[in-house]
Design a protein around this motif. Structure first.
Motif, PDB file in Angstrom:
ATOM      1  N   PHE A 123       6.439 -19.479 -20.668  1.00  0.00           N
ATOM      2  CA  PHE A 123       5.478 -18.576 -21.806  1.00  0.00           C
ATOM      3  C   PHE A 123       4.760 -19.228 -21.479  1.00  0.00           C
ATOM      4  CE2 PHE A 123       7.612 -22.439 -24.121  1.00  0.00           C
ATOM      5  CZ  PHE A 123       6.371 -22.863 -24.588  1.00  0.00           C
ATOM      6  N   CYS A 124       2.986 -18.277 -22.253  1.00  0.00           N
ATOM      7  CA  CYS A 124       1.534 -18.974 -22.172  1.00  0.00           C
ATOM      8  C   CYS A 124       0.419 -18.271 -22.830  1.00  0.00           C
ATOM      9  CB  CYS A 124       1.398 -18.309 -20.706  1.00  0.00           C
ATOM     10  SG  CYS A 124       0.658 -17.606 -20.066  1.00  0.00           S
ATOM     11  N   CYS A 177       4.567 -11.331 -17.099  1.00  0.00           N
ATOM     12  CA  CYS A 177       3.009 -12.465 -17.058  1.00  0.00           C
ATOM     13  C   CYS A 177       3.891 -13.107 -16.151  1.00  0.00           C
ATOM     14  CB  CYS A 177       3.221 -13.498 -18.535  1.00  0.00           C
ATOM     15  SG  CYS A 177       2.297 -14.158 -18.485  1.00  0.00           S
ATOM     16  N   CYS A 227       0.930 -14.044 -22.964  1.00  0.00           N
ATOM     17  CA  CYS A 227       2.208 -13.942 -23.246  1.00  0.00           C
ATOM     18  C   CYS A 227       2.869 -13.946 -24.567  1.00  0.00           C
ATOM     19  CB  CYS A 227       2.976 -13.542 -21.819  1.00  0.00           C
ATOM     20  SG  CYS A 227       3.696 -15.620 -21.547  1.00  0.00           S
ATOM     21  N   CYS A 268       2.911 -16.441 -15.576  1.00  0.00           N
ATOM     22  CA  CYS A 268       3.674 -18.121 -15.663  1.00  0.00           C
ATOM     23  C   CYS A 268       4.929 -18.342 -15.922  1.00  0.00           C
ATOM     24  CB  CYS A 268       3.136 -18.337 -17.263  1.00  0.00           C
ATOM     25  SG  CYS A 268       3.634 -17.458 -19.050  1.00  0.00           S
TER      26      CYS A 268
HETATM   27 ZN   LIG Z   1       2.445 -15.744 -19.792  1.00  0.00          ZN
END
Ligand SMILES: [Zn+2]
Length: 264
Positions: free
Chosen positions: A87-88, A82, A91, A84
């Motif tokens: 975390f987002c 991912c 994911c 990002c």
């Molecule tokens: Zn992410």
């Protein structure tokens, strides 16, 4: 030769099909990809706020990790892939569980923050709570690969065998093979013992018929370019999606190899 697929059975959770005009390497590639390379979403971390059940926190965490969750390769990516960096929603997914006894806590009691990520089966038991016992937790799920941990294994009981080819020549109609066959697929015709094309799929290649024939009229062989596949999904994807994803994984690997080679 063009590869052919002949579907024998297809449901949400399982499939049986014949793959012909292909090699064992490709058949095995599909099998391996569906077990190890098709990413799924599974619980990797559990924050336990209250657990007065009879299960240790670790046992509870283990059970949560093995609950198959519905996955979607178009909307989610493995955390390490991912963009990002932390975390987002692409994911990571959060699921919460709050339960108080007396009751049996099932997977359907998990409340997901994402509609697309839900327990694949509603009735997987997690814990049996007695009067006053409580479980309050938040579970964090990530997408990952079966080659890293079995929690991310989408395909279960995936396997294949070569298409059996049983040939009769010079049969004396003694019938010994008919009674010997454990799967009962050999029938006596007017000139020779025979197996119908449909029954041939049931042959286990045990070769008992070959052994019992006194005049060596039976030859049990396999077709090296035809495979009978059976596949089951854990529910992360339906079987059709699982097979398509496995095919795409191989396609993408070949494409990235071509890309690397062309850049040299
Ligand atoms: Zn992410």
């Amino acid at each position: 030769m063009t590869m052919e697929v002949d579907i024998l059975e297809l449901s949400d959770r399982s499939a049986k099909f014949v793959l012909s005009n292909t090699s064992a390497a490709f058949a095995n590639g599909i099998r391996r990809a569906s077990l190890a390379d098709v990413p799924t979403i599974a619980i990797t971390e559990v924050n336990i706020y209250n657990n007065t059940s009879v299960l240790y926190d670790e046992q509870l965490g283990l059970r949560m990790a093995l609950i198959p969750l519905t996955s979607n390769m178009e909307d989610f990516v493995p955390k390490e892939e991912c963009s990002c960096g932390d975390f987002c929603p692409a994911c990571q997914v959060s699921l919460t569980l709050s339960a108080e006894g007396p009751k049996i806590v099932y997977s359907q009691d998990l409340v997901s923050s994402d509609d697309k990520v839900q327990p694949a089966d509603p009735n997987i038991p997690i814990a049996d709570l007695r009067e006053g016992q409580k479980i309050v937790l938040e579970a964090i799920a990530h997408m990952g690969y079966g080659n890293k941990h079995s929690r991310w294994q989408a395909g279960v009981a995936c396997g294949y065998k070569n298409m059996p080819k049983v040939e009769f020549s010079g049969c004396d109609l003694c019938g010994a093979c008919v009674t010997e066959c454990p799967v009962d697929i050999i029938k006596m015709g007017t000139e020779s013992a025979e197996i119908s094309q449909e029954d041939m799929l049931k042959c286990t290649l045990c070769r008992l018929c070959e052994g019992v024939c006194d005049i060596d009229a039976i030859d049990v062989k396999t077709d090296e370019h035809s495979f009978i596949f059976t596949m089951e999904s854990d529910g992360s994807y339906n079987t059709k999606e699982l097979i398509l994803n496995a095919g795409n994984v191989i396609k993408n690997k070949a494409a990235s190899l071509a890309e690397i080679l062309s850049a040299l």
